[in-house]
Design an enzyme around this catalytic site. Structure first.
Site, PDB file in Angstrom:
ATOM      1  N   ASN A  10       0.874  -1.182   0.000  1.00  0.00           N
ATOM      2  CA  ASN A  10       0.000   0.000   0.000  1.00  0.00           C
ATOM      3  C   ASN A  10       0.907   1.227   0.000  1.00  0.00           C
ATOM      4  OD1 ASN A  10      -1.814   2.035   0.403  1.00  0.00           O
ATOM      5  ND2 ASN A  10      -2.418   1.426   2.476  1.00  0.00           N
ATOM      6  N   TRP A  11       1.015   1.836  -1.167  1.00  0.00           N
ATOM      7  CA  TRP A  11       1.910   2.995  -1.277  1.00  0.00           C
ATOM      8  C   TRP A  11       1.321   4.250  -0.642  1.00  0.00           C
ATOM      9  CZ3 TRP A  11       4.539   3.216  -6.811  1.00  0.00           C
ATOM     10  CH2 TRP A  11       5.364   2.097  -6.941  1.00  0.00           C
ATOM     11  N   LYS A  12       0.020   4.208  -0.321  1.00  0.00           N
ATOM     12  CA  LYS A  12      -0.670   5.409   0.193  1.00  0.00           C
ATOM     13  C   LYS A  12      -0.417   6.573  -0.780  1.00  0.00           C
ATOM     14  CE  LYS A  12      -0.175   3.384   4.713  1.00  0.00           C
ATOM     15  NZ  LYS A  12      -0.107   3.545   6.159  1.00  0.00           N
ATOM     16  N   HIS A  95      -9.439   1.164   4.802  1.00  0.00           N
ATOM     17  CA  HIS A  95      -8.178   1.438   5.503  1.00  0.00           C
ATOM     18  C   HIS A  95      -8.453   2.424   6.634  1.00  0.00           C
ATOM     19  CE1 HIS A  95      -4.118   2.722   6.399  1.00  0.00           C
ATOM     20  NE2 HIS A  95      -3.711   1.617   5.818  1.00  0.00           N
ATOM     21  N   GLU A  97      -6.906   4.894   7.659  1.00  0.00           N
ATOM     22  CA  GLU A  97      -6.714   6.313   7.301  1.00  0.00           C
ATOM     23  C   GLU A  97      -7.968   6.859   6.624  1.00  0.00           C
ATOM     24  OE1 GLU A  97      -2.994   5.773   5.222  1.00  0.00           O
ATOM     25  OE2 GLU A  97      -2.056   5.251   7.130  1.00  0.00           O
ATOM     26  N   GLU A 167      -5.093  -4.495  10.617  1.00  0.00           N
ATOM     27  CA  GLU A 167      -4.077  -3.466  10.832  1.00  0.00           C
ATOM     28  C   GLU A 167      -4.392  -2.689  12.109  1.00  0.00           C
ATOM     29  OE1 GLU A 167      -2.142  -2.418   6.735  1.00  0.00           O
ATOM     30  OE2 GLU A 167      -3.782  -1.057   7.157  1.00  0.00           O
ATOM     31  N   GLY A 173       2.654   2.873  10.689  1.00  0.00           N
ATOM     32  CA  GLY A 173       3.588   3.976  10.506  1.00  0.00           C
ATOM     33  C   GLY A 173       4.279   4.404  11.790  1.00  0.00           C
ATOM     34  N   SER A 212       3.726  -1.525  10.392  1.00  0.00           N
ATOM     35  CA  SER A 212       5.174  -1.520  10.616  1.00  0.00           C
ATOM     36  C   SER A 212       5.858  -2.849  10.289  1.00  0.00           C
ATOM     37  CB  SER A 212       5.489  -1.085  12.053  1.00  0.00           C
ATOM     38  OG  SER A 212       5.024   0.244  12.268  1.00  0.00           O
ATOM     39  N   GLY A 233       3.080  -0.895   4.260  1.00  0.00           N
ATOM     40  CA  GLY A 233       3.081   0.531   3.932  1.00  0.00           C
ATOM     41  C   GLY A 233       4.483   0.999   3.588  1.00  0.00           C
ATOM     42  N   GLY A 234       5.128   1.683   4.533  1.00  0.00           N
ATOM     43  CA  GLY A 234       6.434   2.300   4.302  1.00  0.00           C
ATOM     44  C   GLY A 234       7.458   1.400   3.616  1.00  0.00           C
TER      45      GLY A 234
HETATM   46  P1  13P Z   1       3.204   0.844   7.631  1.00  0.00           P
HETATM   47  O1  13P Z   1       3.728  -0.463   7.097  1.00  0.00           O
HETATM   48  O2  13P Z   1       3.915   2.016   7.068  1.00  0.00           O
HETATM   49  O3  13P Z   1       3.091   0.829   9.101  1.00  0.00           O
HETATM   50  O4  13P Z   1       1.694   0.974   7.058  1.00  0.00           O
HETATM   51  C1  13P Z   1       0.829  -0.090   7.198  1.00  0.00           C
HETATM   52  C2  13P Z   1      -0.391   0.187   6.410  1.00  0.00           C
HETATM   53  O5  13P Z   1      -1.171   1.063   6.765  1.00  0.00           O
HETATM   54  C3  13P Z   1      -0.603  -0.599   5.195  1.00  0.00           C
HETATM   55  O6  13P Z   1      -1.897  -0.425   4.714  1.00  0.00           O
END
Ligand code: 13P
Length: 249
Positions: A10-12, A95, A97, A167, A173, A212, A233-234
């Site tokens: 997930n590149w957001k 998600h 967010e 999640e 994050g 994470s 994510g990251g």
């Molecule tokens: P991180 O891996 O950056 O914590 O993000 C997780 C995430 O929200 C994937 O959808």
């Protein structure tokens, strides 16, 4: 029965056209294990670049959201039909967010999941509790509140085409991964909750952990009985690191 394993990126709201091509080039020649799926979910403007550059049949492309309507006056939104045009196969829905910042309630998420399925897309349904909810012992209640409207809307049978990503909001994050014990226990609860509706379906649904995840902690997480992969994510923005995670399942 061995479930499909999945590692999804997930590149957001990150990445670039350059990363989109380089990520495909970096992953195309990898040999993933059987019944393993890699999914790259970039921001919408890069979907067609990813689609055009993927040459490995075990890697697919996904979007990060859709609107629950087919088309119309919804400025800034993306329709499932547009993803069909691009032959995109997956879509991340619910998600945390989006739930927190864009008012995606569990009922709206249920509408989106239903519409995605009706359009032939596979939803990656995200659920998770906040830190306060975990500390006050409300994790299971919160997760069931997020799942129940979706089950009511699409029926448990349709979960054969749904991927669920757990999640914990406090792990996203933050660098604060859930311990393998907490992650496994919570995944077991989720599978058990689904099994309360249909045990066979519950055994088939891939459950991904997100929050994470990196190349160092992924192996132990993925080795847990009810963790079938991850939503990253990251670490999914770094080609070599993401590759290691994809190969660690
Ligand atoms: P991180 O891996 O950056 O914590 O993000 C997780 C995430 O929200 C994937 O959808």
């Amino acid at each position: 029965m061995s479930r499909q394993t999945i590692v999804a990126a997930n590149w957001k709201m990150n990445g670039s056209l350059e990363l989109a091509t380089q990520m495909c080039n970096g992953l195309n020649d990898e040999n993933f294990k059987d019944n393993h799926q890699v999914i790259i979910c970039p921001p919408a403007p890069y979907l067609s670049t990813i689609q055009a550059n993927l040459k490995n049949s075990q890697i697919a492309c996904g979007a990060q959201n859709i609107n629950e309507n087919e088309k119309g006056a919804y400025t800034g939104e993306i329709s499932a039909l547009m993803l069909n045009d691009l032959q995109v196969q997956y879509v991340i829905l619910g998600h945390s967010e989006r739930r927190a910042m864009f008012a995606d309630s569990s009922e709206i998420v249920a509408e989106k999941v239903a519409y995605a399925l009706a359009s032939g897309l596979k939803p990656i349904l995200c659920i998770g509790e906040t830190e306060e909810e975990r500390e006050s012992g409300e994790t299971e209640l919160r997760l069931s509140y997020q799942l129940a409207p979706v089950i009511a809307k699409i029926g448990i049978e349709s979960f054969k085409n749904v991927v669920v990503a757990y999640e914990p909001v406090w792990a996203i994050g933050t660098g604060k991964t859930a311990s393998t014990k907490i992650a496994q226990e919570t995944h077991e609860f989720i599978r058990g909750y689904l099994a309360g509706f249909d045990a066979d379906v519950a055994q088939q649904v891939p459950l991904l952990y997100g929050g994470s995840v990196n190349a160092t902690n992924c192996k132990e997480l993925f080795a847990q009985a009810d963790i079938d992969g991850g939503l990253i994510g990251g670490a999914s923005l770094k080609i070599e690191e993401f590759k290691k995670i994809c190969l660690a399942v």
